[in-house]
Design an enzyme around this catalytic site. Structure first.
Site, PDB file in Angstrom:
ATOM      1  N   ASP A 399       0.859  -1.176   0.000  1.00  0.00           N
ATOM      2  CA  ASP A 399       0.000   0.000   0.000  1.00  0.00           C
ATOM      3  C   ASP A 399       0.899   1.230   0.000  1.00  0.00           C
ATOM      4  O   ASP A 399       2.099   1.134   0.299  1.00  0.00           O
ATOM      5  CB  ASP A 399      -0.895  -0.032   1.244  1.00  0.00           C
ATOM      6  CG  ASP A 399      -1.809   1.172   1.326  1.00  0.00           C
ATOM      7  OD1 ASP A 399      -2.288   1.600   0.268  1.00  0.00           O
ATOM      8  OD2 ASP A 399      -2.023   1.681   2.427  1.00  0.00           O
ATOM      9  N   ASP A 830      -1.448  -0.990   5.921  1.00  0.00           N
ATOM     10  CA  ASP A 830      -1.710  -0.472   7.268  1.00  0.00           C
ATOM     11  C   ASP A 830      -3.187  -0.215   7.542  1.00  0.00           C
ATOM     12  O   ASP A 830      -3.525   0.311   8.592  1.00  0.00           O
ATOM     13  CB  ASP A 830      -0.946   0.840   7.479  1.00  0.00           C
ATOM     14  CG  ASP A 830      -1.502   1.973   6.632  1.00  0.00           C
ATOM     15  OD1 ASP A 830      -1.913   1.694   5.484  1.00  0.00           O
ATOM     16  OD2 ASP A 830      -1.540   3.118   7.108  1.00  0.00           O
ATOM     17  N   ASP A 834      -6.451  -3.012   3.133  1.00  0.00           N
ATOM     18  CA  ASP A 834      -5.331  -3.862   2.703  1.00  0.00           C
ATOM     19  C   ASP A 834      -5.481  -5.311   3.156  1.00  0.00           C
ATOM     20  O   ASP A 834      -4.643  -6.147   2.827  1.00  0.00           O
ATOM     21  CB  ASP A 834      -4.007  -3.316   3.253  1.00  0.00           C
ATOM     22  CG  ASP A 834      -3.758  -1.882   2.828  1.00  0.00           C
ATOM     23  OD1 ASP A 834      -3.966  -1.590   1.637  1.00  0.00           O
ATOM     24  OD2 ASP A 834      -3.385  -1.061   3.676  1.00  0.00           O
TER      25      ASP A 834
END
Length: 1126
Positions: A399, A830, A834
């Site tokens: 990410d 995070d 995700d």
């Protein structure tokens, strides 16, 4: 079409996969009746958070081939044909499975507790004209819900009313797209009044909307209220997982619940992950089983041929129970029964210790180098069966927001009227200079302002000094544009030191903070007015409060790529301020003043190459009559019920032209500490990085440049849906034609990029390639007909960036590489958006913030796996190319397995013939020849010693734990055999009574313990010497280069360092205090002839090791030692 709640049938506990499969069989839309006061029957719809079909852990444990094998052996050992006691196989397997089940049960219990905590969160629902708190799981479609500030949305909601003016609210979508900046949502004007429980209870209406789907950024529906149909857009929908910010409370209506919410439709069933090494072990065990089967079949066939009536003295045709196994009258039965007997007897060829492991994850949890001191957060490994994958990862899916970047925007530089201001050096500029061997010195004035969001240093325009510049009027317009053209909300006290800004993006917040520091302090906003405290306008030091009436706001979106505000000064002057991407601003500038335009464009390119995010600022004086005429069209477009957004964009085009360029801003998105260096190291290690983000394509590209993932030297393939051709088709509004056209365009682009990539590689001078693709194009590229082409292009690229992707698309891309390329993947992120990607990868990283004799044999193996290391951590970072050997899997190929099999056959022959001679010559103190139990005990003792010594032989570094485990294993065997030999007569086993005491009273026993291990390990010793000398691995070359350096394996005692040191200083101090310890590498301590091959491989040149250089190198080292001694 379903009418009302009675038409909605959803089974509690249904999985997301079942929900999505049902979706295709429903109608294209559904109708929801609103305004029910009494709660509905709980059997209709209930939220079950994180519901999934996890199954029984036992089923997963028995996917291990070895466990299935030993279960079969355990069953066979309980039958009369077994020559061994059932406890020999049943006990170890039971203990291993029991430990696994307890571990899985504990993890399931923790997940269950988490689910219950979420399900029982409270939310206020309208009942009998008052707000009543109910748990999330009791929410029903159609309920009217009150959400307070900082609360999470429990379902997909329709936004009706807000305590803020103009029916707006601010939400945080970090759990969906990873962005922590606030988004604005606006309710329909018709529903603004339904804010109190009394007024909301009068609300009656229907929603006609799309069926549940996983598209996070689209929503189609109508609100039927008072016989009037009002169109709904994503601007009125609040998705589950987001949270309310800067709004006292809002009133909403539940649209979708449970597994039909968009975030749940993007989730995946939690997979049961197994490491690649474990799967390879399964194949190895199958190969061993085939070998075992062949051995047993040969033995059983021989037994069937051997039995004959002529051996009458063996009583083979006895009628006693169990004697039918050797009945010569039924040779086929003899073959079958003997086959099972031999399988049970030879079962130790596949040791259960192969799968015995301990919770090695605890070592990750206690690693101080992975401890975050600021938040007091240690690393937390949630599984221990994927550790092997960490050394073989070839693709990382990351990410962006919060992982690569801190999502912290800072105003860094600007260009005003053709003049650049700001002296800072960006992280990218510093990194480029370091790579070119240059040292960058950054000047910082002593009075520079330090504030979050503002990292600007230039005394020429600070503290009113801009009045002395050659273009003060342009500077004044620049600062006013920053202070007025935005949608930021101020919070707290109206003082520059204590005020806080809540913005729809961190860029906007940084621009307003910059205006404040330049002397144009925005401190208050009403629905129609902005208040700015301006300094130094009339003269330096003078402060005055200015009020600007906001007449119109032309909001930013991905198509417009700009934002405009029409404001009226106190003297009646009408001004339009506009900020946006350079491409759209330059298209709308008035003719003339080309010099400033050209200079500013150069500045934009300069800022962009430094990795800064740029925006152009412009303004336009408006004539009152022209504005009034335009405003009528704007109001008409704003009140339109159909194609409202399109009409507003068309009206905006009428006024956003003939602009005067003021300048441009440059904002730095601060990266996480050490990201560029980390990415460079990973790329040197042969790891490819794919960034999957929900950000806009421009933002993602900027960050890719900032973290050195993409460079100017790379050839970039950009596949975007933001093209004129696609927009033209989208404007027609035919969804079938739009889908067909975009798919054809994506196919055309993929084909063109793939052919171009191949032509580069065929030319022999191929530049590094990078692929950038947005979510809309990715949706079609992941179609089965185009997926292979996308995978082929992506695998040939040095870096891949996917923008505006949904959580489900992240998982699909990860699975495509994982299954299509069969590479080891790692997902890191995070946020909740995700999770699907992390679950899809082999290894997932979330950012925060056994028994009996065989188990004794397994202990040293586990210790070696935990504490052995080929090189130190510092050398691993210094030579990241060493990681490539793990990617290539050079240590566990079938060739390696065959070599170990050869050594095992050689060692078994040594054991058999050396110990077998004992039956001919050796005698105990009574003059009797050794018996069966004497010889077998001696043989197994030799096996225990040999195996443990071989473990020491293959170790790269030897610690006290190796000595303890190896010595303890040997000692444990002797303790066991002493005790068992002493008490076995209690169980009727007189034939092994005191057998170890008899053996240890003979000289021959000690002679065998000395000779057998030496002879058995002779081939291993010779092979390792030849391999290390003539065919060294890369890590062995590094070992020889650094064999005399201090080891850095000690633990840095960071927590014991005084608070006066920074974290980096504390780490350095702790390392310096470690006791010196020389690394003890086994093998031959001389120069290896493989240096050239290792370092040549780092620059892409193949240089095989030269065996004939050995003597020369050895002699050179000898001469060097002589010189040093002299």
């Amino acid at each position: 079409m379903m009418k009302g709640l009675d038409g909605i049938d959803s089974q509690p506990g249904s999985s997301s996969s079942r929900s999505s499969s049902k979706m295709h069989h429903r109608a294209t839309s559904q109708t929801i009746r609103l305004g029910r006061v009494q709660p509905q029957a709980p059997t209709y719809r209930t939220i079950f958070c994180n519901d999934r079909e996890s199954g029984l852990p036992l089923r997963f444990k028995f996917r291990r081939v070895a466990n299935l094998y030993f279960l079969s052996i355990s069953i066979l050992s309980t039958t009369p044909i077994s020559p061994v006691s059932p406890i020999t196989n049943v006990l170890p397997l039971s203990l291993v499975l029991l430990a696994s089940l307890i571990k899985e049960a504990w993890e399931d219990w923790k997940r269950f507790q988490n689910d219950m905590a979420i399900n029982n969160k409270m939310i206020e629902v309208l009942q009998d004209q008052q707000w009543v708190s109910v748990p999330w799981k009791s929410l029903q479609v159609g309920d009217i819900v009150k959400v307070k500030q900082d609360e999470f949305f429990p379902a997909d909601l329709l936004f009706m009313a807000s305590t803020n003016a103009d029916g707006v609210c601010y939400i945080e979508t970090a759990n969906l797209d990873g962005e922590t900046n606030l988004k604005i949502r606006k309710a329909l004007e018709k529903t603004w009044d339904y804010l109190t429980p009394q007024k909301a209870s009068e609300f009656k209406g229907e929603i006609q909307c799309e069926q549940p789907n996983n598209s996070l950024y689209t929503f189609t529906g109508n609100l039927i209220l008072d016989n009037q149909t009002l169109p709904l857009s994503p601007n009125q929908v609040l998705l589950r997982g987001c949270s309310l910010r800067n709004t006292e409370y809002i009133v909403t209506v539940v649209i979708f619940t449970g597994h039909e919410t968009k975030v749940m439709m993007n989730s995946m069933n939690v997979p049961s992950k197994r490491s690649t090494l474990e799967r390879k072990l399964d194949k190895l065990i199958l190969a061993l089983f085939v070998t075992l089967f062949v051995m047993c079949f040969i033995g059983a066939t021989g037994s069937a041929l051997f039995v004959d009536k002529k051996y009458y003295y063996l009583h083979l045709d006895s009628v006693e129970e169990g004697s039918s196994q050797f009945n010569p009258n039924n040779r086929f039965l003899v073959l079958i029964l003997t086959m099972f007997t031999l399988i049970t007897l030879y079962s130790s060829i596949i040791p259960i210790s192969l799968y015995v492991s301990i919770e090695s994850a605890q070592f990750i949890n206690k690693d101080l180098h992975m401890y975050h001191r600021e938040t007091n957060t240690p690393a937390l490994a949630r599984t221990s069966n994927l550790n092997e994958e960490l050394g073989q990862v070839e693709y990382i899916f990351s990410d962006k927001t919060g992982t690569l970047t801190r999502n912290l925007m800072e105003f860094f530089k600007c260009s005003i009227g053709g003049e650049v201001y700001g002296h800072g050096v960006t992280e990218i500029e510093r990194g480029i200079a370091e790579r070119n061997g240059m040292k960058v010195e950054e000047y910082k004035s002593p009075n520079a302002v330090q504030e979050k969001g503002f990292n600007f240093d230039d005394t020429r325009i600070m503290r009113g000094a801009w009045r002395n510049e050659s273009n003060p009027d342009i500077c004044k317009e620049f600062f006013r544009c920053l202070a007025i053209c935005h949608t930021v909300l101020p919070e707290g006290e109206e003082s520059p030191e204590k005020i806080k800004y809540q913005a729809a993006s961190p860029d906007e917040s940084a621009l307003v903070i910059a205006a404040k520091n330049f002397g144009f302090f925005f401190y208050r906003r009403t629905p129609t007015t902005i208040y700015v405290r301006e300094s130094h306008v009339e003269k330096i030091g003078q402060i005055q409060d200015a009020c600007y009436e906001i007449l119109n706001v032309l909001e930013f979106n991905s198509t417009r790529k700009r934002q405009s505000v029409v404001c009226r000064y106190s003297d009646g002057r009408l001004v339009l301020y506009c900020k946006g991407a350079d491409t759209v601003i330059y298209e709308r500038l008035a003719d003339g003043n080309n010099e400033i335009r050209n200079i500013t464009r150069e500045h934009l390119e300069q800022f962009g190459s430094a990795g800064l995010r740029t925006l152009c600022l412009a303004y336009k004086e408006l004539h009152p009559d022209a504005y009034e005429s335009w405003n009528e069209k704007f109001i008409q477009a704003k009140s339109s019920l159909r194609d409202r957004e399109k009409k507003l964009d068309e009206v905006a085009e009428l006024i956003e032209n003939g602009l005067t360029l003021i300048g441009c801003t440059a904002i730095e998105d601060k990266l996480q500490e050490g990201v560029p260096g980390c990415i460079a190291t990973l790329q040197r290690a042969g790891i490819k990085i794919w960034v999957l983000t929900g950000d806009k394509i421009e933002t993602a590209i900027n960050i890719a440049y900032a973290c050195n993932l993409i460079s100017n030297e790379m050839k970039k393939f950009i596949i975007s849906s933001e093209t004129d051709a696609i927009r033209e088709v989208e404007d027609k509004g035919d969804p079938v034609e739009i889908a067909r056209f975009i798919k054809d365009e994506v196919k055309k682009e993929l084909k063109k990029c793939t052919e171009e990539a191949r032509s580069y590689y065929n030319s022999g001078s191929a530049p590094k390639l990078a692929l950038v693709i947005d979510g809309k194009c990715l949706m079609y590229a992941l179609d089965p007909s185009l997926r292979v082409m996308l995978l082929d292009l992506g695998l040939n690229c040095h870096a891949v960036v996917c923008c505006r992707v949904s959580p489900l698309q992240k998982a699909q891309v990860t699975s495509m590489v994982k299954k299509g390329a069969r590479k080891i993947t790692l997902g890191i992120g995070d946020g909740a958006n995700d999770v699907s990607m992390i679950q899809a990868a082999h290894v997932g990283v979330g950012i925060s913030g056994m028994e009996g004799m065989q188990a004794v044999m397994a202990i040293p193996v586990v210790i070696v796996g935990l504490f052995d290391k080929d090189v130190s951590a510092s050398l691993s970072k210094k030579y990241p190319e060493l990681y490539k050997e793990g990617i290539k899997n050079v240590y566990f190929k079938w060739r390696v397995v065959a070599l170990y099999a050869f050594f095992s056959i050689y060692q078994s022959l040594i054991f058999f013939y050396f110990v077998g001679t004992t039956t001919l010559t050796a005698k105990n103190l009574d003059g009797k020849m050794f018996g069966l139990w004497d010889i077998s005990t001696m043989a197994f003792t030799c096996v225990v010693i040999t195996v443990n010594l071989r473990l020491l032989l293959i170790c790269n570094s030897i610690t006290r734990w190796h000595y303890i485990s190896v010595g303890g294993s040997i000692l444990a065997w002797f303790i066991f055999v002493f005790i068992y030999s002493s008490i076995c007569h209690l169980f009727g086993r007189e034939n092994i009574y005191f057998v170890i005491f008899v053996l240890m009273s003979t000289f021959y026993f000690y002679l065998m313990l000395l000779l057998v291990p030496v002879a058995a390990l002779f081939c291993d010793f010779v092979y390792q010497g030849v391999q290390r000398w003539f065919f060294p691995y890369d890590y062995q070359v590094i070992q020889e280069m650094h064999k005399n350096e201090l080891n850095d394996t000690g633990r840095a005692k960071l927590l014991e360092v005084g608070s006066q040191l920074t974290e980096d200083q504390a780490r350095s101090y702790a390392v310096s205090r470690l006791p010196p310890q020389i690394s003890k590498h086994t093998g031959f301590a001389f120069d290896s002839p493989g240096y050239e091959s290792f370092f040549a491989s780092q620059i892409g040149v193949y240089a095989p090791p030269k065996a004939w250089d050995v003597a020369r190198r050895a002699s050179m080292k000898s001469r060097l030692k002589i010189v040093l001694q002299k």
